[in-house]
Design a protein around this motif. Structure first.
Motif, PDB file in Angstrom:
ATOM      1  N   PHE A  49      24.113  26.558  66.172  1.00  0.00           N
ATOM      2  CA  PHE A  49      22.175  27.066  66.329  1.00  0.00           C
ATOM      3  C   PHE A  49      21.610  26.686  65.559  1.00  0.00           C
ATOM      4  O   PHE A  49      20.350  26.212  65.969  1.00  0.00           O
ATOM      5  CB  PHE A  49      22.411  28.954  66.517  1.00  0.00           C
ATOM      6  N   ALA A  50      21.982  26.081  64.506  1.00  0.00           N
ATOM      7  CA  ALA A  50      21.242  25.141  63.623  1.00  0.00           C
ATOM      8  C   ALA A  50      20.605  24.310  63.397  1.00  0.00           C
ATOM      9  O   ALA A  50      19.860  23.669  64.190  1.00  0.00           O
ATOM     10  CB  ALA A  50      21.407  24.826  61.947  1.00  0.00           C
ATOM     11  N   LEU A  51      21.461  23.275  64.621  1.00  0.00           N
ATOM     12  CA  LEU A  51      21.612  21.632  65.166  1.00  0.00           C
ATOM     13  C   LEU A  51      20.498  22.309  66.049  1.00  0.00           C
ATOM     14  O   LEU A  51      19.507  21.013  66.342  1.00  0.00           O
ATOM     15  CB  LEU A  51      22.960  21.360  65.320  1.00  0.00           C
ATOM     16  N   LEU A  52      20.925  22.493  67.297  1.00  0.00           N
ATOM     17  CA  LEU A  52      19.673  23.271  68.042  1.00  0.00           C
ATOM     18  C   LEU A  52      18.357  23.235  68.395  1.00  0.00           C
ATOM     19  O   LEU A  52      17.576  22.334  68.390  1.00  0.00           O
ATOM     20  CB  LEU A  52      20.113  24.131  68.347  1.00  0.00           C
ATOM     21  N   LYS A  61      12.666  18.043  66.481  1.00  0.00           N
ATOM     22  CA  LYS A  61      13.562  15.999  65.402  1.00  0.00           C
ATOM     23  C   LYS A  61      12.676  15.599  67.818  1.00  0.00           C
ATOM     24  O   LYS A  61      11.173  14.936  67.680  1.00  0.00           O
ATOM     25  CB  LYS A  61      14.557  15.335  66.320  1.00  0.00           C
ATOM     26  N   VAL A  62      12.603  16.443  68.287  1.00  0.00           N
ATOM     27  CA  VAL A  62      12.212  16.303  70.444  1.00  0.00           C
ATOM     28  C   VAL A  62      10.810  16.857  70.040  1.00  0.00           C
ATOM     29  O   VAL A  62       9.444  15.774  70.556  1.00  0.00           O
ATOM     30  CB  VAL A  62      12.630  16.941  71.291  1.00  0.00           C
ATOM     31  N   LYS A  63      10.244  17.655  69.064  1.00  0.00           N
ATOM     32  CA  LYS A  63       8.652  17.735  69.080  1.00  0.00           C
ATOM     33  C   LYS A  63       7.641  16.907  68.150  1.00  0.00           C
ATOM     34  O   LYS A  63       6.458  16.360  69.289  1.00  0.00           O
ATOM     35  CB  LYS A  63       8.581  19.560  68.075  1.00  0.00           C
ATOM     36  N   GLU A  64       8.681  16.441  67.122  1.00  0.00           N
ATOM     37  CA  GLU A  64       8.177  15.210  66.246  1.00  0.00           C
ATOM     38  C   GLU A  64       7.778  13.420  67.419  1.00  0.00           C
ATOM     39  O   GLU A  64       6.354  13.459  67.484  1.00  0.00           O
ATOM     40  CB  GLU A  64       9.080  15.062  65.387  1.00  0.00           C
ATOM     41  N   ILE A  65       8.968  13.126  68.795  1.00  0.00           N
ATOM     42  CA  ILE A  65       8.404  12.378  68.726  1.00  0.00           C
ATOM     43  C   ILE A  65       7.641  12.532  70.447  1.00  0.00           C
ATOM     44  O   ILE A  65       6.078  12.303  70.563  1.00  0.00           O
ATOM     45  CB  ILE A  65       9.794  12.008  69.773  1.00  0.00           C
ATOM     46  N   VAL A  66       7.648  13.888  71.157  1.00  0.00           N
ATOM     47  CA  VAL A  66       6.058  14.326  71.590  1.00  0.00           C
ATOM     48  C   VAL A  66       4.647  14.518  71.127  1.00  0.00           C
ATOM     49  O   VAL A  66       3.975  13.893  71.172  1.00  0.00           O
ATOM     50  CB  VAL A  66       6.541  15.408  72.158  1.00  0.00           C
ATOM     51  N   VAL A  67       4.295  14.851  69.790  1.00  0.00           N
ATOM     52  CA  VAL A  67       3.905  14.626  68.818  1.00  0.00           C
ATOM     53  C   VAL A  67       2.960  13.161  68.159  1.00  0.00           C
ATOM     54  O   VAL A  67       1.807  12.727  68.595  1.00  0.00           O
ATOM     55  CB  VAL A  67       3.554  15.613  68.078  1.00  0.00           C
ATOM     56  N   ALA A  68       4.302  12.378  68.958  1.00  0.00           N
ATOM     57  CA  ALA A  68       4.124  11.308  67.995  1.00  0.00           C
ATOM     58  C   ALA A  68       3.452  10.244  69.135  1.00  0.00           C
ATOM     59  O   ALA A  68       3.263   9.208  68.815  1.00  0.00           O
ATOM     60  CB  ALA A  68       5.063  10.880  67.213  1.00  0.00           C
TER      61      ALA A  68
END
Length: 359
Positions: free
Chosen positions: A116-119, A125-132
Motif C-alpha cells: 500500500f505504501a509503494l502504491l 511519482k506519476v503526479k510529478e511526471i504529469v506536472v512536469a
C-alpha cells in the motif's frame, strides 16, 4: 470398555491387492517431517512459479501472522530461489533484490502495508511526471501548416465567413480533423486551446492582408493571372470554383477597398445566399455569373491558360472543401436534431384537446 490390542501382523485395510494403490496413497499422504530435496528451478515467467502447494512448513496458525513462504528456521529455500530467479529475469538492481528477499520473509499484514505504501509512492511519482509535462506550444511546422490551410479555407467554395470568430472557428475545426500533431483533447485545456486559437487568428489576419496587397492585380489583371498570384507559394491549384471566389472578392474590392473590405465581403456573400434561398444550384449560377462578368471586364495582358471548366479540384483544396462541407453537414444535422427535440418536447408538454374537453 477395553480396546483389543492390535496384532503386529495386522495391516491397513485395502480395497485392492495392486501395490500401485499403496504407492499412490503414500504419495498423496502429507509427510510434514520429510523433505525429498530441492526441486528444480521453474522456467515459467508468470507469478504461478511462486505457488508451491508441496512446500513444507509455515501454513498453520494465525493467517495474519503466518507467512506461507517461510519455515520456522527461515525462508523456504525453494520459494526463495524461485523469487530470486524471477526478480533477476526482471533485471532488478542489487538493492532491489535484497528488498524482495526481506519482503518474502515478512508476515502477510506487513507485506500488505508495504504494498500500500509503494502504491502511494508510485502515485506521487506519476503526479510529478504529469506536472512536469511542458505546456503546448505552436511549433514552426504546425504554424506553417496553419498558414497553408488558412489560404485554402479563404479560397474554398464552402466558406461561410471570411472574418471574425466564425472564420477562426471554421479553421480551428478543420485543423482538429487533420493529423497535424495537435494534442488530443486540447479543447479541454483552456490555456493550450487559446494558444492554438491565437495562432489561427494570426494566420487568417496575415492571409487576408496578403490578399489585399495585390492592388495592381485587383484593378487590371485577368482573373487567371490574379488567381495565380493568390495561390503562389501555396499548395492550392487553379480551378473554376477558386476563380469564382476571387471574382467575388474583386467585385466587392472595386467598391469597398478601405479597411471594411472583409466586412463588406461577408455581407455580400450573405446577401447572395439569401437570394439563392439555400438552393445549391442557384448559388452555383450566381457565382458563374460573377465569374463570367469578371472575365469580360478584366482582359489584362491576355487571359493565358486557365482551368478547364470540367476540371476536378484536387490536392489540399479538395481536402479543405470536403472537411468544410462535412462540418456544415454536422452543424445542419445537429440543428435539425435540436429542432426535432424541441418540437417533441413542446408536443409532449401541450395539453390534450380531447382530454380537456372531456374534463
Amino acid at each position: 470398555m477395553s480396546v483389543p490390542p492390535i496384532s503386529p501382523s495386522s495391516s491397513p485395510p485395502s480395497n485392492d491387492d495392486n501395490p500401485m494403490n499403496g504407492i499412490l496413497a503414500a504419495i498423496k499422504t502429507p509427510q510434514a517431517s520429510c523433505v525429498l530435496g530441492k526441486r528444480p528451478t521453474p522456467n515459467n515467467e508468470d507469478f504461478n512459479e511462486l505457488e508451491d502447494d508441496s512446500a513444507p512448513g509455515g501454513t498453520s496458525g494465525n493467517p495474519l501472522t503466518t507467512n506461507p513462504f517461510t519455515t520456522p528456521t527461515g525462508p523456504n529455500p525453494n520459494d526463495l530461489i524461485a523469487v530470486k530467479n524471477f526478480a533477476a529475469r526482471k533485471k532488478l538492481k542489487t538493492e532491489q533484490l535484497a528488498e524482495v528477499e526481506v519482503f518474502l520473509q515478512d508476515p502477510p499484514h506487513v507485506r500488505d502495508a508495504k504494498t500500500f505504501a509503494l502504491l502511494h509512492s508510485v502515485f506521487n511519482k506519476v503526479k510529478e511526471i504529469v506536472v512536469a509535462t511542458p505546456a503546448f506550444e505552436v511549433s514552426d511546422d504546425l504554424r506553417k501548416n496553419i498558414n497553408l490551410y488558412s489560404v485554402a479555407m479563404l479560397l474554398s467554395s464552402h466558406i461561410a465567413s471570411y472574418k471574425g470568430a466564425p472564420a477562426t472557428d471554421s479553421l480551428l475545426k478543420l485543423l482538429l480533423r487533420l493529423p497535424l500533431g495537435i494534442p488530443a483533447g486540447i479543447t479541454a485545456n483552456a490555456a493550450d486551446y487559446n494558444r492554438l486559437q491565437s495562432a489561427v487568428s494570426d494566420a487568417l489576419t496575415q492571409t487576408r492582408a496578403t490578399f489585399k496587397k495585390h492592388e495592381e492585380g485587383w484593378s487590371r489583371a485577368h482573373i487567371f493571372t490574379l488567381a495565380r498570384t493568390f495561390i503562389k507559394n501555396t499548395k492550392c491549384e487553379l480551378s473554376v470554383p477558386l476563380c469564382c471566389r476571387i471574382a467575388l472578392m474583386r467585385m466587392v474590392f472595386k467598391k469597398h477597398a478601405a479597411n471594411d473590405f472583409w466586412d463588406k465581403l461577408d455581407a455580400q456573400y450573405a446577401m447572395i445566399v439569401q437570394v439563392a434561398k439555400g438552393s445549391a444550384t442557384a448559388l452555383v449560377r450566381a457565382f458563374e455569373f460573377i465569374y463570367e462578368s469578371d472575365k469580360k471586364q478584366h482582359i489584362g495582358d491576355g487571359s493565358g491558360v486557365g482551368p478547364r471548366p470540367d476540371a476536378s479540384i484536387s490536392g489540399i483544396q479538395q481536402q479543405v472543401d470536403d472537411l468544410m462541407l462535412a462540418a456544415q453537414l454536422d452543424v445542419m444535422t445537429t440543428a435539425a436534431a435540436a429542432t426535432s427535440a424541441a418540437q417533441q418536447a413542446a408536443e409532449s408538454s401541450s395539453p390534450d384537446v380531447f382530454t380537456s374537453q372531456a374534463a
